[in-house]
Design a protein around this motif. Structure first.
Motif, PDB file in Angstrom:
ATOM      1  N   UNK A  89     -63.889   5.268  -3.073  1.00  0.00           N
ATOM      2  CA  UNK A  89     -62.877   5.973  -2.280  1.00  0.00           C
ATOM      3  C   UNK A  89     -61.551   6.048  -3.028  1.00  0.00           C
ATOM      4  N   UNK A  90     -61.125   4.936  -3.611  1.00  0.00           N
ATOM      5  CA  UNK A  90     -59.875   4.947  -4.378  1.00  0.00           C
ATOM      6  C   UNK A  90     -59.973   5.892  -5.557  1.00  0.00           C
ATOM      7  N   UNK A  91     -61.103   5.877  -6.257  1.00  0.00           N
ATOM      8  CA  UNK A  91     -61.280   6.774  -7.396  1.00  0.00           C
ATOM      9  C   UNK A  91     -61.205   8.235  -6.971  1.00  0.00           C
ATOM     10  N   UNK A  92     -61.827   8.545  -5.835  1.00  0.00           N
ATOM     11  CA  UNK A  92     -61.809   9.931  -5.374  1.00  0.00           C
ATOM     12  C   UNK A  92     -60.406  10.357  -4.957  1.00  0.00           C
ATOM     13  N   UNK A  93     -59.669   9.465  -4.309  1.00  0.00           N
ATOM     14  CA  UNK A  93     -58.283   9.784  -3.973  1.00  0.00           C
ATOM     15  C   UNK A  93     -57.478  10.116  -5.221  1.00  0.00           C
ATOM     16  N   UNK A  94     -57.647   9.323  -6.267  1.00  0.00           N
ATOM     17  CA  UNK A  94     -56.888   9.542  -7.499  1.00  0.00           C
ATOM     18  C   UNK A  94     -57.269  10.867  -8.156  1.00  0.00           C
ATOM     19  N   UNK A  95     -58.555  11.202  -8.149  1.00  0.00           N
ATOM     20  CA  UNK A  95     -58.986  12.467  -8.739  1.00  0.00           C
ATOM     21  C   UNK A  95     -58.436  13.646  -7.947  1.00  0.00           C
ATOM     22  N   UNK A  96     -58.459  13.519  -6.630  1.00  0.00           N
ATOM     23  CA  UNK A  96     -58.033  14.634  -5.777  1.00  0.00           C
ATOM     24  C   UNK A  96     -56.512  14.807  -5.740  1.00  0.00           C
ATOM     25  N   UNK A  97     -55.759  13.710  -5.836  1.00  0.00           N
ATOM     26  CA  UNK A  97     -54.325  13.785  -5.577  1.00  0.00           C
ATOM     27  C   UNK A  97     -53.438  13.595  -6.797  1.00  0.00           C
ATOM     28  N   UNK A  98     -53.900  12.880  -7.803  1.00  0.00           N
ATOM     29  CA  UNK A  98     -53.034  12.560  -8.938  1.00  0.00           C
ATOM     30  C   UNK A  98     -53.090  13.686  -9.968  1.00  0.00           C
ATOM     31  N   UNK A  99     -51.964  14.352 -10.237  1.00  0.00           N
ATOM     32  CA  UNK A  99     -51.979  15.427 -11.221  1.00  0.00           C
ATOM     33  C   UNK A  99     -52.337  14.910 -12.617  1.00  0.00           C
ATOM     34  N   UNK A 100     -52.922  15.771 -13.421  1.00  0.00           N
ATOM     35  CA  UNK A 100     -53.267  15.405 -14.793  1.00  0.00           C
ATOM     36  C   UNK A 100     -51.990  15.181 -15.597  1.00  0.00           C
ATOM     37  N   UNK A 101     -51.998  14.128 -16.415  1.00  0.00           N
ATOM     38  CA  UNK A 101     -50.898  13.788 -17.326  1.00  0.00           C
ATOM     39  C   UNK A 101     -49.582  13.530 -16.595  1.00  0.00           C
ATOM     40  N   UNK A 102     -49.667  12.972 -15.407  1.00  0.00           N
ATOM     41  CA  UNK A 102     -48.485  12.585 -14.631  1.00  0.00           C
ATOM     42  C   UNK A 102     -48.455  11.057 -14.621  1.00  0.00           C
ATOM     43  N   UNK A 103     -47.595  10.472 -15.440  1.00  0.00           N
ATOM     44  CA  UNK A 103     -47.617   9.025 -15.672  1.00  0.00           C
ATOM     45  C   UNK A 103     -47.158   8.246 -14.442  1.00  0.00           C
ATOM     46  N   UNK A 104     -47.952   7.219 -14.075  1.00  0.00           N
ATOM     47  CA  UNK A 104     -47.609   6.320 -12.976  1.00  0.00           C
ATOM     48  C   UNK A 104     -48.056   4.907 -13.362  1.00  0.00           C
ATOM     49  N   UNK A 105     -47.331   4.257 -14.259  1.00  0.00           N
ATOM     50  CA  UNK A 105     -47.756   2.931 -14.721  1.00  0.00           C
ATOM     51  C   UNK A 105     -47.840   1.891 -13.609  1.00  0.00           C
ATOM     52  N   UNK A 106     -46.955   1.956 -12.602  1.00  0.00           N
ATOM     53  CA  UNK A 106     -47.006   0.993 -11.501  1.00  0.00           C
ATOM     54  C   UNK A 106     -48.263   1.203 -10.661  1.00  0.00           C
ATOM     55  N   UNK A 107     -48.654   2.442 -10.468  1.00  0.00           N
ATOM     56  CA  UNK A 107     -49.886   2.734  -9.737  1.00  0.00           C
ATOM     57  C   UNK A 107     -51.097   2.232 -10.518  1.00  0.00           C
ATOM     58  N   UNK A 108     -51.072   2.394 -11.828  1.00  0.00           N
ATOM     59  CA  UNK A 108     -52.162   1.872 -12.660  1.00  0.00           C
ATOM     60  C   UNK A 108     -52.280   0.357 -12.492  1.00  0.00           C
ATOM     61  N   UNK A 109     -51.166  -0.350 -12.500  1.00  0.00           N
ATOM     62  CA  UNK A 109     -51.200  -1.795 -12.350  1.00  0.00           C
ATOM     63  C   UNK A 109     -51.694  -2.202 -10.962  1.00  0.00           C
ATOM     64  N   UNK A 110     -51.349  -1.424  -9.961  1.00  0.00           N
ATOM     65  CA  UNK A 110     -51.850  -1.702  -8.611  1.00  0.00           C
ATOM     66  C   UNK A 110     -53.375  -1.543  -8.587  1.00  0.00           C
ATOM     67  N   UNK A 111     -53.876  -0.530  -9.253  1.00  0.00           N
ATOM     68  CA  UNK A 111     -55.324  -0.319  -9.341  1.00  0.00           C
ATOM     69  C   UNK A 111     -55.979  -1.490 -10.061  1.00  0.00           C
ATOM     70  N   UNK A 112     -55.384  -1.916 -11.173  1.00  0.00           N
ATOM     71  CA  UNK A 112     -55.909  -3.059 -11.935  1.00  0.00           C
ATOM     72  C   UNK A 112     -55.995  -4.296 -11.049  1.00  0.00           C
ATOM     73  N   UNK A 113     -54.998  -4.525 -10.205  1.00  0.00           N
ATOM     74  CA  UNK A 113     -54.991  -5.699  -9.337  1.00  0.00           C
ATOM     75  C   UNK A 113     -55.961  -5.561  -8.167  1.00  0.00           C
TER      76      UNK A 113
END
Length: 233
Positions: A89-113
């Protein structure tokens, strides 16, 4: 933006591409990236699966990169049962909503955690709600939970409705889809011991996400619902 340096990554989704390649959606600190993996049926191709910590080097200046190097960079997070559907579900949300090449390092760290928390079978709903809330904020769709659209403090005894991308508006009469002030204040503190707060948070996130998802349903949500409704032998 420099994509040639090695960077951490996770596979969000992949599918066959041409004869022996794969088209891969990656989540990195520099955003969601799309890339082609050549010879995806080889040894490196075995890494192209979700929830595996990777290090990747990319080449190319267009939106579609080429994976020059891909290596494992940590343990794979083995998700099963409800945790697996939560991760999908999280992966699908990211594919559907996160634009390509739009950097979000804090979101990446949240995903890692979030991945090891899912793998450890921590309560699923709080993890999903926290990630949805971070995603909305990172994309600029967030809103306050402690104040209404006029900047007035949320009152525990009042009822509110969500105006997507604007905030919470007090209402005087009951109507479907409302939230009590007590529920909203509990969400603001992530206090899931308050009766009804977690269920209300799920409804609130669905209302907040719906305008950005359009009319197309989430596949992972449908799969999860089918799993819950399937008869047990």
């Amino acid at each position: 933006m420099d994509f040639t340096s090695p960077q951490p990554a996770f596979v969000l989704h992949s599918r066959p591409y041409k004869e022996s390649s794969a088209l891969v959606d990656l989540l990195t600190p520099q955003g969601r990236l799309r890339a082609v993996m050549r010879a995806a049926r080889g040894k490196a191709g075995s890494l192209i699966r979700p929830f595996v910590s990777l290090e990747v080097e990319l080449r190319g200046k267009s939106d579609l990169k080429t994976i020059a190097r891909l290596e494992g960079a940590g343990p794979a997070h083995w998700l099963d049962g409800q945790a697996l559907f939560g991760g999908l579900y999280l992966n699908e949300l990211l594919i559907r909503l996160l634009p390509v090449e739009d950097a979000h390092p804090a979101l990446f760290q949240h995903y890692v955690a979030t991945l090891p928390a899912l793998a450890a079978h921590r309560p699923l709903e709080p993890l999903l709600r926290a990630f949805e809330w971070r995603l909305l904020g990172e994309l600029g769709y967030g809103f306050a939970l402690e104040t209404d659209i006029a900047g007035r403090p949320i009152e525990p005894q009042r009822l509110y409705r969500l105006l997507p991308d604007a905030g919470l508006e007090p209402v005087e009469s009951f109507q479907p889809g409302l939230f009590s002030g007590a529920e909203l204040l509990a969400m603001a503190e992530a206090d899931w011991q308050v009766s009804g707060a977690l269920a209300a948070a799920k409804r609130l996130m669905r209302q907040a996400l719906a305008p950005h998802l359009g009319g197309r349903p989430l596949v992972s949500r449908e799969l999860f619902m089918n799993l819950k409704e399937a008869p047990r032998g």
